[in-house]
Motif scaffolding. Structure first.
Motif, PDB file in Angstrom:
ATOM      1  N   ASP A 143      23.208   3.864 -11.068  1.00 13.18           N
ATOM      2  CA  ASP A 143      23.521   3.597 -12.401  1.00 13.18           C
ATOM      3  C   ASP A 143      23.852   4.938 -12.875  1.00 13.18           C
ATOM      4  O   ASP A 143      23.750   6.235 -12.817  1.00 13.18           O
ATOM      5  N   GLU A 159      23.892   2.591   3.052  1.00 12.74           N
ATOM      6  CA  GLU A 159      24.384   2.564   1.966  1.00 12.74           C
ATOM      7  C   GLU A 159      24.187   3.901   1.096  1.00 12.74           C
ATOM      8  O   GLU A 159      25.143   4.028  -0.335  1.00 12.74           O
ATOM      9  N   GLN A 213      20.136   1.399   7.358  1.00 13.50           N
ATOM     10  CA  GLN A 213      20.571   1.014   6.275  1.00 13.50           C
ATOM     11  C   GLN A 213      21.311   1.606   4.973  1.00 13.50           C
ATOM     12  O   GLN A 213      21.951   1.747   4.621  1.00 13.50           O
ATOM     13  N   LEU A 257      19.433   2.245  -5.916  1.00 15.84           N
ATOM     14  CA  LEU A 257      19.333   1.415  -7.457  1.00 15.84           C
ATOM     15  C   LEU A 257      20.176   2.823  -8.049  1.00 15.84           C
ATOM     16  O   LEU A 257      20.038   3.941  -7.922  1.00 15.84           O
ATOM     17  N   ALA A 303      27.233   4.927  -1.485  1.00 16.18           N
ATOM     18  CA  ALA A 303      27.375   5.017  -2.561  1.00 16.18           C
ATOM     19  C   ALA A 303      27.727   6.426  -3.137  1.00 16.18           C
ATOM     20  O   ALA A 303      28.449   7.199  -4.134  1.00 16.18           O
ATOM     21  N   MET A 354      29.784  -3.261  -6.366  1.00 16.23           N
ATOM     22  CA  MET A 354      29.016  -2.838  -4.864  1.00 16.23           C
ATOM     23  C   MET A 354      26.985  -3.202  -4.653  1.00 16.23           C
ATOM     24  O   MET A 354      26.859  -2.866  -5.673  1.00 16.23           O
ATOM     25  N   ALA A 355      26.775  -3.683  -3.970  1.00 13.50           N
ATOM     26  CA  ALA A 355      25.502  -4.282  -4.115  1.00 13.50           C
ATOM     27  C   ALA A 355      24.761  -3.082  -2.902  1.00 13.50           C
ATOM     28  O   ALA A 355      25.788  -3.252  -1.633  1.00 13.50           O
ATOM     29  N   TYR A 356      23.738  -3.000  -3.340  1.00 17.62           N
ATOM     30  CA  TYR A 356      22.948  -2.330  -2.148  1.00 17.62           C
ATOM     31  C   TYR A 356      21.434  -2.633  -2.438  1.00 17.62           C
ATOM     32  O   TYR A 356      21.037  -2.820  -3.417  1.00 17.62           O
ATOM     33  N   GLU A 357      21.027  -2.681  -0.897  1.00 19.20           N
ATOM     34  CA  GLU A 357      19.372  -2.765  -1.096  1.00 19.20           C
ATOM     35  C   GLU A 357      18.304  -1.940  -1.238  1.00 19.20           C
ATOM     36  O   GLU A 357      17.402  -2.808  -1.203  1.00 19.20           O
ATOM     37  N   THR A 358      19.117  -0.829  -0.869  1.00 19.12           N
ATOM     38  CA  THR A 358      17.990   0.329  -0.796  1.00 19.12           C
ATOM     39  C   THR A 358      18.029   0.969  -1.276  1.00 19.12           C
ATOM     40  O   THR A 358      18.007   1.900  -1.263  1.00 19.12           O
TER      41      THR A 358
END
Ligand code: HXC
Length: 258
Positions: free
Chosen positions: A9, A35, A31, A7, A39, A1-5
């Motif tokens: 882990d 996100e 955005q 990280l 998450a 699942m990609a996030y741009e804003t």
């Protein structure tokens, strides 16, 4: 699942969600909020995750809602979209514990986001504030309500009316944060706390979260009744038998969330 804003882990059953818009001191734009809500939902749904740490950078947890983005909005837009309400509802629906690890600025929506978490561990460089008054608005995702419950009316009024910032020492003294640690130790401290929580029975962890949060929503009598019934109910679990047997046998409990 990609996030741009963000990280994200996952280690040792702990999901670390790091706000990551360094160019804008992690200001909360649409955005990032979408996100973050995603998450949080993913962490809630992931059986490997038993605790969540929400953090930012050393310079800023989050400097508030994104003023550039917000400045163009009209009443009709913020009203009809219920600006940031659906996203904050997703965060508040998470039943696993969320620790806010705050370094640097936690202002406006950033301070409000930290207060939505279950407790706040701050670095000695943390600065909290509700400076919305300088922009001609007020807090919009809980600041006037939650800060008042944390620090009392007088200090909350002071913070909201003057827009001044509170340092970490004042924040701890006033009950806004649970502990203050040197900035270099912030993530170690937060991860230690999260790992400790991850070892407990999730049944009791979720019950604690529900019961403490209930104290904000109800009378003392009703809250104590809720707690008493929750205490009674936990005697139906294997983890209660295990926890008490382990104490008597002088060994570590092996909780199995049953
Ligand atoms: C958009 C922001 C921002 C914000 C900082 N930046 N805060 N962009 N929204 N909230 C951007 C700056 O424009 C700048 O970008 C870069 O981040 C670095 O910020 P500087 O101001 O240059 O840094 P510094 O001088 O160190 O000052 C830090 C600061 C200041 C004290 C935190 O940035 C500040 O006062 N920010 C605004 C804080 C605030 O008012 N927050 C409340 C927002 S209202 P460029 O491109 O210029 O380099 C809110 C309402 C919540 O949160 C309700 C939600 C429903």
């Amino acid at each position: 699942m990609a996030y741009e804003t963000l990280l994200v882990d996952i280690t040792d059953h702990v999901a670390v969600i790091r706000l990551n818009r360094p160019e804008a001191l992690n200001a909360l734009n649409a955005q990032l909020m979408e996100e973050l809500a995603r998450a949080m939902r993913a962490a809630q749904d992931n059986d490997k995750v038993r605790c969540i740490v929400l953090t930012g950078s050393e310079k800023a947890f989050a400097a508030g809602a994104d003023i550039k983005e917000m400045s163009k909005k009209t009443f009709v837009e913020v009203f009809t979209s219920d600006f940031f309400t659906p996203e904050t509802e997703d965060i508040l629906r998470v039943r696993k514990p969320i620790i806010a690890a705050v370094s640097g600025y936690a202002l406006g929506g950033g301070c409000e986001l930290a207060m939505m978490c279950d407790f706040i561990i701050a670095s000695d460089t943390a600065r909290f504030g509700q400076p919305e008054i300088n922009l001609g608005v007020v807090a919009g995702i809980g600041g006037t309500q939650r800060l008042t419950r944390f620090v009392g009316k007088s200090k909350s009024m002071d913070m909201h009316l003057t827009g001044r910032f509170m340092d970490a020492e004042e924040a701890e003294r006033s009950g806004l944060v649970s502990r203050v640690v040197p900035v270099k130790k912030l993530m170690d401290e937060a991860m230690d706390a999260a790992r400790k929580i991850a070892e407990k029975s999730q049944l009791t962890v979720m019950t604690v979260k529900e019961a403490v949060n209930r104290s904000y929503e109800t009378t003392l009598r009703e809250g104590i009744l809720f707690e008493r019934r929750a205490f009674h109910a936990l005697f139906a679990t294997e983890d209660q038998s295990e926890g008490m047997a382990a104490f008597l046998e002088k060994r570590e409990a092996q909780f199995r969330d049953r």
